[in-house]
Write a protein that holds these residues in place. Sequence first.
Motif, PDB file in Angstrom:
ATOM      1  N   ARG A  40      -6.870  -4.824  -6.682  1.00  0.00           N
ATOM      2  CA  ARG A  40      -6.036  -6.023  -6.701  1.00  0.00           C
ATOM      3  C   ARG A  40      -4.579  -5.726  -6.349  1.00  0.00           C
ATOM      4  O   ARG A  40      -3.695  -6.525  -6.650  1.00  0.00           O
ATOM      5  CB  ARG A  40      -6.112  -6.670  -8.076  1.00  0.00           C
ATOM      6  N   LYS A  41      -4.325  -4.632  -5.721  1.00  0.00           N
ATOM      7  CA  LYS A  41      -2.965  -4.288  -5.311  1.00  0.00           C
ATOM      8  C   LYS A  41      -2.763  -4.698  -3.860  1.00  0.00           C
ATOM      9  O   LYS A  41      -3.685  -4.622  -3.061  1.00  0.00           O
ATOM     10  CB  LYS A  41      -2.740  -2.777  -5.401  1.00  0.00           C
ATOM     11  N   PRO A  42      -1.531  -5.069  -3.508  1.00  0.00           N
ATOM     12  CA  PRO A  42      -1.243  -5.282  -2.082  1.00  0.00           C
ATOM     13  C   PRO A  42      -1.427  -3.965  -1.325  1.00  0.00           C
ATOM     14  O   PRO A  42      -1.314  -2.876  -1.896  1.00  0.00           O
ATOM     15  CB  PRO A  42       0.224  -5.715  -2.066  1.00  0.00           C
ATOM     16  N   LYS A  43      -1.687  -4.092  -0.038  1.00  0.00           N
ATOM     17  CA  LYS A  43      -1.972  -2.913   0.776  1.00  0.00           C
ATOM     18  C   LYS A  43      -0.835  -1.894   0.731  1.00  0.00           C
ATOM     19  O   LYS A  43      -1.075  -0.693   0.698  1.00  0.00           O
ATOM     20  CB  LYS A  43      -2.241  -3.325   2.223  1.00  0.00           C
ATOM     21  N   PHE A  44       0.425  -2.363   0.689  1.00  0.00           N
ATOM     22  CA  PHE A  44       1.542  -1.411   0.688  1.00  0.00           C
ATOM     23  C   PHE A  44       1.541  -0.570  -0.587  1.00  0.00           C
ATOM     24  O   PHE A  44       1.898   0.605  -0.554  1.00  0.00           O
ATOM     25  CB  PHE A  44       2.894  -2.109   0.915  1.00  0.00           C
ATOM     26  N   GLU A  45       1.116  -1.125  -1.711  1.00  0.00           N
ATOM     27  CA  GLU A  45       1.052  -0.348  -2.947  1.00  0.00           C
ATOM     28  C   GLU A  45      -0.050   0.702  -2.889  1.00  0.00           C
ATOM     29  O   GLU A  45       0.137   1.837  -3.346  1.00  0.00           O
ATOM     30  CB  GLU A  45       0.818  -1.262  -4.147  1.00  0.00           C
ATOM     31  N   VAL A  46      -1.193   0.326  -2.341  1.00  0.00           N
ATOM     32  CA  VAL A  46      -2.300   1.276  -2.208  1.00  0.00           C
ATOM     33  C   VAL A  46      -1.877   2.433  -1.300  1.00  0.00           C
ATOM     34  O   VAL A  46      -2.103   3.606  -1.625  1.00  0.00           O
ATOM     35  CB  VAL A  46      -3.557   0.579  -1.650  1.00  0.00           C
ATOM     36  N   LEU A  47      -1.248   2.109  -0.179  1.00  0.00           N
ATOM     37  CA  LEU A  47      -0.802   3.157   0.752  1.00  0.00           C
ATOM     38  C   LEU A  47       0.254   4.058   0.117  1.00  0.00           C
ATOM     39  O   LEU A  47       0.253   5.275   0.322  1.00  0.00           O
ATOM     40  CB  LEU A  47      -0.278   2.531   2.042  1.00  0.00           C
ATOM     41  N   PHE A  48       1.159   3.475  -0.668  1.00  0.00           N
ATOM     42  CA  PHE A  48       2.175   4.280  -1.346  1.00  0.00           C
ATOM     43  C   PHE A  48       1.526   5.224  -2.354  1.00  0.00           C
ATOM     44  O   PHE A  48       1.876   6.406  -2.430  1.00  0.00           O
ATOM     45  CB  PHE A  48       3.209   3.385  -2.039  1.00  0.00           C
ATOM     46  N   PHE A  67       3.340   7.016   3.577  1.00  0.00           N
ATOM     47  CA  PHE A  67       4.586   6.358   3.181  1.00  0.00           C
ATOM     48  C   PHE A  67       5.123   5.466   4.303  1.00  0.00           C
ATOM     49  O   PHE A  67       5.614   4.367   4.058  1.00  0.00           O
ATOM     50  CB  PHE A  67       5.652   7.380   2.773  1.00  0.00           C
ATOM     51  N   ALA A  68       5.033   5.935   5.543  1.00  0.00           N
ATOM     52  CA  ALA A  68       5.476   5.126   6.684  1.00  0.00           C
ATOM     53  C   ALA A  68       4.631   3.861   6.820  1.00  0.00           C
ATOM     54  O   ALA A  68       5.162   2.765   7.046  1.00  0.00           O
ATOM     55  CB  ALA A  68       5.427   5.944   7.971  1.00  0.00           C
ATOM     56  N   ALA A  69       3.324   3.999   6.665  1.00  0.00           N
ATOM     57  CA  ALA A  69       2.442   2.823   6.732  1.00  0.00           C
ATOM     58  C   ALA A  69       2.728   1.878   5.573  1.00  0.00           C
ATOM     59  O   ALA A  69       2.719   0.648   5.747  1.00  0.00           O
ATOM     60  CB  ALA A  69       0.981   3.269   6.715  1.00  0.00           C
ATOM     61  N   ALA A  70       2.997   2.425   4.386  1.00  0.00           N
ATOM     62  CA  ALA A  70       3.326   1.592   3.231  1.00  0.00           C
ATOM     63  C   ALA A  70       4.613   0.799   3.474  1.00  0.00           C
ATOM     64  O   ALA A  70       4.697  -0.379   3.134  1.00  0.00           O
ATOM     65  CB  ALA A  70       3.473   2.455   1.979  1.00  0.00           C
ATOM     66  N   GLN A  71       5.596   1.456   4.084  1.00  0.00           N
ATOM     67  CA  GLN A  71       6.848   0.772   4.379  1.00  0.00           C
ATOM     68  C   GLN A  71       6.628  -0.380   5.356  1.00  0.00           C
ATOM     69  O   GLN A  71       7.136  -1.475   5.146  1.00  0.00           O
ATOM     70  CB  GLN A  71       7.867   1.745   4.957  1.00  0.00           C
ATOM     71  N   GLU A  72       5.848  -0.150   6.402  1.00  0.00           N
ATOM     72  CA  GLU A  72       5.568  -1.218   7.369  1.00  0.00           C
ATOM     73  C   GLU A  72       4.821  -2.378   6.714  1.00  0.00           C
ATOM     74  O   GLU A  72       5.097  -3.539   6.979  1.00  0.00           O
ATOM     75  CB  GLU A  72       4.773  -0.675   8.552  1.00  0.00           C
ATOM     76  N   ARG A  73       3.852  -2.076   5.863  1.00  0.00           N
ATOM     77  CA  ARG A  73       3.088  -3.139   5.190  1.00  0.00           C
ATOM     78  C   ARG A  73       3.975  -3.887   4.193  1.00  0.00           C
ATOM     79  O   ARG A  73       3.796  -5.076   3.972  1.00  0.00           O
ATOM     80  CB  ARG A  73       1.858  -2.585   4.492  1.00  0.00           C
ATOM     81  N   PHE A  74       4.959  -3.177   3.584  1.00  0.00           N
ATOM     82  CA  PHE A  74       5.893  -3.868   2.695  1.00  0.00           C
ATOM     83  C   PHE A  74       6.783  -4.810   3.484  1.00  0.00           C
ATOM     84  O   PHE A  74       7.046  -5.930   3.040  1.00  0.00           O
ATOM     85  CB  PHE A  74       6.755  -2.884   1.900  1.00  0.00           C
ATOM     86  N   PHE A  75       7.256  -4.370   4.646  1.00  0.00           N
ATOM     87  CA  PHE A  75       8.054  -5.256   5.498  1.00  0.00           C
ATOM     88  C   PHE A  75       7.260  -6.519   5.817  1.00  0.00           C
ATOM     89  O   PHE A  75       7.780  -7.638   5.711  1.00  0.00           O
ATOM     90  CB  PHE A  75       8.434  -4.556   6.802  1.00  0.00           C
ATOM     91  N   GLU A  76       6.006  -6.347   6.208  1.00  0.00           N
ATOM     92  CA  GLU A  76       5.160  -7.497   6.533  1.00  0.00           C
ATOM     93  C   GLU A  76       5.013  -8.411   5.317  1.00  0.00           C
ATOM     94  O   GLU A  76       5.108  -9.631   5.424  1.00  0.00           O
ATOM     95  CB  GLU A  76       3.789  -7.024   7.002  1.00  0.00           C
ATOM     96  N   PHE A  77       4.784  -7.818   4.140  1.00  0.00           N
ATOM     97  CA  PHE A  77       4.632  -8.595   2.910  1.00  0.00           C
ATOM     98  C   PHE A  77       5.887  -9.420   2.624  1.00  0.00           C
ATOM     99  O   PHE A  77       5.803 -10.609   2.321  1.00  0.00           O
ATOM    100  CB  PHE A  77       4.334  -7.638   1.742  1.00  0.00           C
TER     101      PHE A  77
END
Length: 133
Positions: A40-48, A67-77
Motif C-alpha cells: 500500500r505504499k506509493p511507488k516512490f516509497e517502495v523504490l526508496f 534512489f534516482a527512480a524514486a526521485q522521478e516517481r516522487f516528482f510525478e506524484f
Amino acid sequence: MWLKTRCPRCGSEVRLEYADSSIYDAACPQCGGEFCLFVRKPKFEVLFDMGAQALLDGYAREAVASFAAAQERFFEFYIRAASLERATGTEQSMEEAASAFESTWKHVVSQTERQTGMLALAYLMREGRPLSS
C-alpha cells in the motif's frame, strides 16, 4: 530487486521479486503456506526502500539507480497531486483532470530534466514561492 516480508503463519522471511504490480501471490519456503501481499505504499516509497536495502547490502550502483527512480516517481506524484488539487475547485471532473495530466505527462516521462522543470513550476503555482535548491 527484492521485497522482503514475513510469512503470516510461521514468521520466517520471504523474498519476493519486485514487480510493478502492488499485489503479490507468495508461498513461504519454510512452512509452504501461501499468502497474498498487497503493498500500500506509493511507488516512490517502495523504490526508496529498495535503494536503502541495496545500500545496506553493499550494492551502491543498484542503490543509486533505485534512489534516482524514486526521485522521478516522487516528482510525478507531487505534480499529479498538485494538478488534481488545482482541478477540485473547477467545473472539470477528476477523470478529465487525470486524463489531461496523463496526456501531458507522456511528453516528459522519459526526460528527467523536463520532469524537474514541471516540478519547479507545480511547486511555484501551489506554494507561491520558488522551489529552493
